[in-house]
Design a protein around this motif. Structure first.
Motif, mmCIF file in Angstrom:
data_model
loop_
_atom_site.group_PDB
_atom_site.id
_atom_site.type_symbol
_atom_site.label_atom_id
_atom_site.label_comp_id
_atom_site.label_asym_id
_atom_site.label_seq_id
_atom_site.Cartn_x
_atom_site.Cartn_y
_atom_site.Cartn_z
ATOM 1 N N GLU A 151 99.492 44.704 -12.836
ATOM 2 C CA GLU A 151 99.825 44.544 -13.431
ATOM 3 C C GLU A 151 101.252 44.476 -12.119
ATOM 4 O O GLU A 151 101.642 42.948 -11.948
ATOM 5 N N ASP A 152 101.525 45.703 -12.127
ATOM 6 C CA ASP A 152 102.730 45.418 -11.360
ATOM 7 C C ASP A 152 102.235 45.579 -9.412
ATOM 8 O O ASP A 152 103.390 45.831 -8.394
ATOM 9 N N CYS A 154 100.880 47.360 -8.184
ATOM 10 C CA CYS A 154 99.733 48.773 -7.553
ATOM 11 C C CYS A 154 98.411 49.473 -7.695
ATOM 12 O O CYS A 154 97.685 48.793 -8.805
ATOM 13 N N GLN A 156 95.345 51.394 -9.013
ATOM 14 C CA GLN A 156 95.297 52.075 -10.236
ATOM 15 C C GLN A 156 94.173 53.216 -10.215
ATOM 16 O O GLN A 156 94.846 54.078 -11.461
ATOM 17 N N TYR A 176 106.530 52.385 -1.048
ATOM 18 C CA TYR A 176 106.386 51.219 -2.172
ATOM 19 C C TYR A 176 104.492 51.887 -1.977
ATOM 20 O O TYR A 176 104.581 52.933 -1.504
ATOM 21 N N SER A 179 99.376 48.762 -2.613
ATOM 22 C CA SER A 179 99.126 47.343 -3.653
ATOM 23 C C SER A 179 97.917 46.487 -3.018
ATOM 24 O O SER A 179 97.498 46.598 -1.359
#
Ligand SMILES: [Cu+2]
Length: 332
Positions: A151-152, A154, A156, A176, A179
């Motif tokens: 969801e962010d 990134c 997982q 950061y 992603s």
């Protein structure tokens, strides 16, 4: 678009060239050929060994002393791509520069991290023809590079879920996550006819633009996130497998007519402003346009490839022969 009558000839040419790769011989100065294979041709142990070495670069202290803010070798490699981002894309030396970056990455894996293999590539055509990006085994959490972002945004799971990137367009002191944002629609660009269309182009200055447009863009766009950014993309470890795949396509093109294409180069040194605007980049930093070794705005064999001193400077001429001393590799 290709004319229908020539399709069969093109397909057979393509097959002949692919087979030809297996018999290419190393040249003078290249004694231990790096045999670059598809990720899927590696054994499970070889896959784990590559991932170990790739993680080692992320944990290895910087080696140049000249990249401000770099916390590790990964940051240095990342920075050299970002810093030159408006200079190494949409230009004649796009393919040679990235070929040398792949070699630098491969050398660092070997010299700093004890890796005995060669740089693998991502068989994007194979995965495209098999189905969905979400199903591709190269994104396995154990025997691959982890999967899609959550969801962010990134990543997982997998060996790079904890990767923190420090280099961005804006800063050398960023923080950061890695992603991704898989988007199947862009995978279409990886299709066979887009590759074949480039393979039959005869002039280098047309060929690099053809490879850049779809075969190159496909891998960046389908993964998305960091990989979807033209400049910051090299922060994703998948970048090197994607660019090795593209480099292999270029090498197949070169090999199809070695007499003319082994030394074929050309194209502009500075990207057109219209394209820079499109991808949100500014014109080249004045400090960059002076080191290239060319007299004018056309890329020549003398064009210098610079990587922040991570590896010594070489010229375009030094990297055009994949089996030469500098690259010393073959694609299987
Ligand atoms: Cu790039």
């Amino acid at each position: 678009m290709m004319a229908r009558w020539s399709q069969l000839a093109i397909v057979s040419l393509f097959i002949v060239s692919t087979l030809g790769l297996a018999v290419s011989q190393p040249r003078d100065g290249c004694t231990s050929l790096n045999r670059r294979k598809s990720w899927y041709a590696l054994s499970k142990l070889e896959q784990l060994e590559y991932i170990r070495a790739a993680r080692c670069l992320i944990n290895h202290p910087p080696i140049t002393g000249s990249v401000e803010g770099a916390k590790n070798v990964w940051d240095e490699l990342h920075r050299t791509h970002i810093w030159q981002g408006n200079y190494i894309h949409y230009v004649g030396h796009f393919l040679p520069w990235h070929r040398y970056l792949i070699r630098a990455h491969e050398l660092l894996l070997q010299r700093l991290c004890g890796y005995n293999g060669a740089q693998p590539y991502w068989d994007e055509l194979g995965d495209y023809e098999s189905g969905s990006i979400h199903e591709a085994a190269i994104f396995d959490p154990v025997f691959g590079f982890g999967g899609d972002g959550g969801e962010d945004g990134c990543v997982q799971d997998g060996p790079f879920r904890d990767l923190t990137l420090h280099m961005s367009r804006e800063s050398n002191h960023d923080n950061y996550c890695l992603s991704r944002s898989f988007d199947q629609q862009w995978f279409t660009w990886a299709n066979r006819s887009n590759i074949e269309e480039c393979f039959v182009v005869t002039e280098y200055n047309d060929a690099w633009q053809c490879y850049n447009e779809f075969p190159h863009s496909a891998g960046h766009a389908v993964i998305g996130g960091v990989m979807g950014d033209p400049v910051e993309s090299s922060g994703d470890p998948m970048f090197y497998l994607h660019h090795a795949y593209l480099d292999r396509l270029w090498w197949q093109w070169q090999q199809a007519d070695e007499a003319n294409r082994l030394t074929a180069i050309g194209g502009a040194n500075v990207p057109p402003q219209s394209i820079l605007n499109l991808v949100g980049l500014h014109g080249p930093d004045p400090s960059l346009v002076d080191y290239n070794g060319d007299e004018g705005d056309t890329t020549t064999l003398r064009h210098i490839l610079w990587l922040h001193g991570i590896v010594p400077n070489v010229t375009v001429a030094d990297v055009l022969d994949l089996g030469g001393e500098v690259i010393c590799a073959t694609y299987e």
